[in-house]
Design an enzyme around this catalytic site. Structure first.
Site, PDB file in Angstrom:
ATOM      1  CB  CYS A 276      -0.900   0.259   1.178  1.00 38.68           C
ATOM      2  SG  CYS A 276      -1.982  -1.529   1.483  1.00 38.68           S
ATOM      3  CB  ALA A 278      -0.034   4.967  -4.011  1.00 39.68           C
ATOM      4  N   PRO A 279       1.529   7.307  -1.971  1.00 38.72           N
ATOM      5  CG  PRO A 279       1.726   9.880  -1.881  1.00 38.72           C
ATOM      6  CD  PRO A 279       1.115   8.533  -1.217  1.00 38.72           C
ATOM      7  N   GLY A 280       4.365   6.979  -2.535  1.00 41.34           N
ATOM      8  CA  GLY A 280       5.683   6.323  -2.597  1.00 41.34           C
ATOM      9  C   GLY A 280       6.602   7.195  -1.500  1.00 41.34           C
ATOM     10  CG  ASP A 327      -6.313  -6.465  -3.391  1.00 41.34           C
ATOM     11  OD1 ASP A 327      -5.707  -6.229  -2.329  1.00 41.34           O
ATOM     12  OD2 ASP A 327      -7.531  -6.856  -3.696  1.00 41.34           O
ATOM     13  CG  ASP A 346       1.492   3.221   5.916  1.00 40.78           C
ATOM     14  OD1 ASP A 346       1.054   3.573   6.976  1.00 40.78           O
ATOM     15  OD2 ASP A 346       1.677   4.143   4.883  1.00 40.78           O
ATOM     16  CB  CYS A 399      -2.016   7.740   9.178  1.00 42.71           C
ATOM     17  SG  CYS A 399      -3.079   7.623   7.671  1.00 42.71           S
TER      18      CYS A 399
END
Length: 463
Positions: A276, A278-280, A327, A346, A399
């Protein structure tokens, strides 16, 4: 001038009316489409020519009205003859914007907020709509102290919810998780405007050199207190125009998010999975911490997210990151399924730690989202653990700030996976961040640390 109206300045900035019209349209889309405010604002700013002060005002209007929407709605429900929820959606958001300006923006005179609000209402719904906005604003100005005081609310949870503009269910949940003092401090901090945080790309420039480069160009840049690569930037308008952006000297990344990379502690030559990704930001940081030697497989379910990730790693000049659309809740196949030295999980979460940057999330999330996301997190964590080498490290990170998505996910995992042990997060964090813990977990709190809310657990698979 009517009662309580503020004295106008000699001149008002051009385009204020345009700013308000765009702000109402943005707030309407945020509410009715559950859209992200930052994406809508970015589109509005690119689609309309606005001066620098107008751009700043538009941003402040949107984020401010979203931050204080709960309190504003409570006030409006006391003024309106019928529930706010039954009011036309455009007018509802126009009323919110008008009340926000009257109560929270000293630099906007009351007469300007009322006049422009009435004009927009008339343009949308004729004289009756204009009359509604005018009547609401005038009553608020006459009875401001009486209408805005939440101390009259007997229930302490509801009082906190109104005072600091958060949903009741979330206030109740945080009181149980964090206690009364931390909860009220957190609610207050969530309504503050966050600074822009950069992470210096250590492969191209050190933090101090980048700070000096930014200061030489007139920017207010200071070292952040927690992450050794983080820079606080307080007067940036366009990130792409900052010195060093095109050369890949930095990436925008929150300070707590940066600390997750140190917690995983990757080594040169290792094979890492960032699920998971993105955005990197974290994937790029892992590659930098490894000296860009090894392999960081960065997966994400979103094609758009993977493209954004590719753009970031290309600009940063990283060679070791391999973006893959996948996925991770499903079984990995082929080379993706080969064992990893370290895995960063994450995972998708409720995002309740990001309210400073994404205040709309307060009103988009519902309590039943927590249980649904917790189940998904447990499923993905189980799946990812099978791809970790014996002796390897897995960091679980969110988060958000809920027991169900944080502590309980880890405790449930450890109960069912005796081959894993929980390690002490403080031992792997930079010295400046070692206090950011709760027991063995990494826990970043906006009111204590000035960062987004983050949780991480470091798990080691027995050899």
């Amino acid at each position: 001038m009517g009662p309580g109206l503020k004295k106008a300045r000699a001149s008002e900035p051009a385009g204020v009316k345009g700013c308000r019209a765009l702000a109402v349209e943005t707030l309407l889309k945020v509410e009715t489409r559950k859209a992200f405010a930052d994406i809508l604002l970015d589109h509005a700013l690119k689609s309309h020519f606005l001066s620098a002060p107008d751009r700043a005002l538009l941003t402040q209007l949107v984020y401010g009205a979203l931050r204080w929407r709960g309190k504003i709605d409570w006030i409006l429900d006391k003024i309106l003859r019928r529930p706010l929820a039954e009011t036309d959606a455009y007018l509802r958001n126009l009323l919110r914007l008008t009340v926000y300006q009257i109560l929270f923006l000293d630099k906007v005179p009351d007469y300007a907020a009322v006049h422009e609000g009435v004009d927009l209402a008339k343009g949308y719904g004729g004289a009756s709509a204009g009359g509604l906005v005018n009547a609401v604003a005038r009553r608020l100005l006459r009875e401001k102290d009486k209408l805005t005081n939440p101390d009259v609310v007997a229930d302490p949870v509801a009082r906190l919810s109104i005072s600091w503009s958060h949903p009741v269910w979330l206030v109740r949940k945080w009181l149980a998780y964090l206690g009364e003092a931390d909860t009220e401090a957190l609610l207050r901090a969530n309504n503050e405007e966050p600074p822009v945080v950069l992470r210096a790309n250590r492969l191209k420039i050190d933090r101090q050199a980048l700070i000096e480069k930014l200061r030489a160009a007139g920017f207010d840049a200071t070292p952040a207190p927690r992450s050794p690569q983080a820079i606080l930037l307080r007067n940036a308008s366009s990130i792409q125009q900052l010195p060093g952006f095109q050369e890949g000297m930095f990436l925008v990344q929150g300070e707590a998010s940066q600390l997750v990379g140190f917690l995983l502690d990757p080594k040169p030559g290792e094979r890492i999975l960032d699920a998971c990704a993105a955005p990197g930001g974290k994937a790029a940081h892992l590659a930098e911490l490894m000296g860009d030697r090894g392999e960081v497989v960065a997966t994400d379910i979103s094609a758009r997210g993977i493209e954004k990730l590719r753009q970031n790693i290309r600009r940063l000049g990283l060679k070791s990151v391999r973006p893959v659309q996948a996925d991770v809740s499903l079984e990995l196949t082929g080379a993706l399924a080969l064992p990893y030295d370290r895995i960063l999980a994450d995972l998708p979460c409720s995002g309740l730690g990001t309210f400073r940057s994404h205040p709309e999330a307060k009103w988009h999330r519902e309590e039943n989202d927590i249980e649904r996301l917790s189940a998904l997190q447990k499923k993905i964590l189980d799946r990812l653990s099978t791809y970790l080498k014996p002796g390897g490290t897995l960091v679980y990170s969110t988060c958000t700030l809920t027991r169900e998505e944080n502590d309980e996910v880890v405790e449930d995992f450890l109960q069912r996976h005796k081959e894993f042990v929980l390690e002490t997060a403080a031992e792997f964090l930079p010295e400046s961040a070692r206090h950011m813990v709760r027991g063995n977990y990494f826990l970043a709190l906006p009111h204590r640390d000035g960062t987004d809310g983050f949780f991480s657990a470091r798990l080691r698979k027995r050899a």
